[in-house]
Design an enzyme around this catalytic site. Structure first.
Site, PDB file in Angstrom:
ATOM      1  N   TYR A 153       0.826  -1.216   0.000  1.00  0.00           N
ATOM      2  CA  TYR A 153       0.000   0.000   0.000  1.00  0.00           C
ATOM      3  C   TYR A 153       0.865   1.273   0.000  1.00  0.00           C
ATOM      4  O   TYR A 153       0.446   2.320  -0.474  1.00  0.00           O
ATOM      5  CB  TYR A 153      -0.959  -0.038   1.189  1.00  0.00           C
ATOM      6  N   LYS A 160      -3.469   7.847   3.420  1.00  0.00           N
ATOM      7  CA  LYS A 160      -4.666   7.526   4.211  1.00  0.00           C
ATOM      8  C   LYS A 160      -4.477   7.959   5.671  1.00  0.00           C
ATOM      9  O   LYS A 160      -5.439   8.388   6.315  1.00  0.00           O
ATOM     10  CB  LYS A 160      -4.998   6.031   4.131  1.00  0.00           C
TER      11      LYS A 160
END
Ligand SMILES: NC(=O)c1ccc[n+]([C@@H]2O[C@H](COP(=O)([O-])OP(=O)(O)OC[C@H]3O[C@@H](n4cnc5c(N)ncnc54)[C@H](O)[C@@H]3O)[C@@H](O)[C@H]2O)c1
Length: 258
Positions: A153, A160
């Site tokens: 990720y 995020k």
């Protein structure tokens, strides 16, 4: 119908697999009026998806990184509706060199592009819509649990983490106007954005085995339902919150043994 009479702006529909598409569909079934946004090359795809909703809707232009689009969005919403009750931010982007195991080599520009489109944009969108929420409103964004480092990720994960923080600062600054700001931390779902992340399938498999409730990457409905709940008056005293809709994955440290 928990969204009866609500006017909602839904960003982030690109195909009928988009989380935002399912949220839009559910919102209409719950009585909301909605408008979608899209931009540039993918606008045609959004327009096609918009025709597949229970009630076809218009698509407004919005590249969330363009101040002129945000200004035009405020004007267009003001002209069409006068006021807005809620907005869904379902927007994320990271360049390919910032994802998929390239954490250590990603250039600063790529990390910053991920930040701008995926985190700063929540503030940008909220600021464009807030003046139209004179009687309060709800801002909802979509998160992937950023309290941990994940395989693949990479800089999207960092973006995020920033999104989580941005939502808390927005909750602080917009609360006095009666505007609540919350995120849903969703488990992995098979959308265009997700399939663009190399190794996504392995992460999805992990979810299936570890989430206490199990997890279906092809079923966005639980996330869509939670979005509608956060856009509804049923959540009117909730702000600065992150609701996990992930089958309970976040609560356990490892898959069951034995
Ligand atoms: N799919 C998952 O596994 C998953 C899990 C948790 C959270 N999320 C989050 O859900 C949100 C929606 O993603 P999705 O999975 O439905 O994928 P998606 O690809 O269907 O949606 C992503 C959207 O972001 C939009 N976008 C990108 N750059 C933009 C810009 N500059 N201006 C305006 N819009 C822009 C795209 O047009 C697209 O509609 C994202 O924030 C994503 O990180 C997804």
């Amino acid at each position: 119908m928990i969204l009866s009479g609500k006017r909602l702006l839904i960003t982030g529909v690109i195909t009928k697999d988009s989380i935002a598409f399912h949220a839009a569909e559910r919102a209409q079934r719950e009585g909301a009026q909605i408008l979608l946004t899209s931009f540039g090359r993918v606008r045609r795809m959004t327009e096609r998806a918009a025709q597949r909703l229970p009630e076809p809707v218009d698509v407004l232009e919005l590249d969330v990184n363009k101040p002129e689009d945000l200004t035009a969005l405020t004007a267009s919403l003001s002209e069409r509706w006068g006021s807005v009750d809620g907005v869904l931010h379902a927007i994320a982007f990271a360049p390919q060199d910032a994802l998929g195991g390239k954490f250590m080599t990603a250039p600063a520009e790529s990390a910053m592009a991920a930040f701008q489109t995926s985190a700063f944009s929540l503030k940008a969108l909220a600021a464009a819509v807030a003046p139209l929420m004179e009687s309060g409103g709800s801002v909802v964004g979509l998160d992937f649990d950023a309290t941990k480092a994940w395989p693949i990720y990479d800089w999207m994960g960092v973006a995020k983490a920033a999104l989580e923080s941005v939502s808390r600062y927005l909750a602080r600054d917009l609360g006095p106007q009666g505007i609540r700001v919350n995120l849903i931390s969703a488990g992995p779902l098979g959308t265009v954005a997700a399939q663009g992340i190399p190794g996504f399938d392995a992460l999805a498999e992990l979810w299936r085995s570890q989430a206490p409730l199990g997890w279906d990457v092809d079923d966005p409905e639980p996330v869509a339902n939670a979005i509608c709940w956060l856009l509804s008056d049923y959540s009117r005293a909730i702000s600065g919150e992150i609701v996990h809709v992930d089958g309970g994955f976040h609560a356990v440290g490892a898959p069951p043994v034995g």
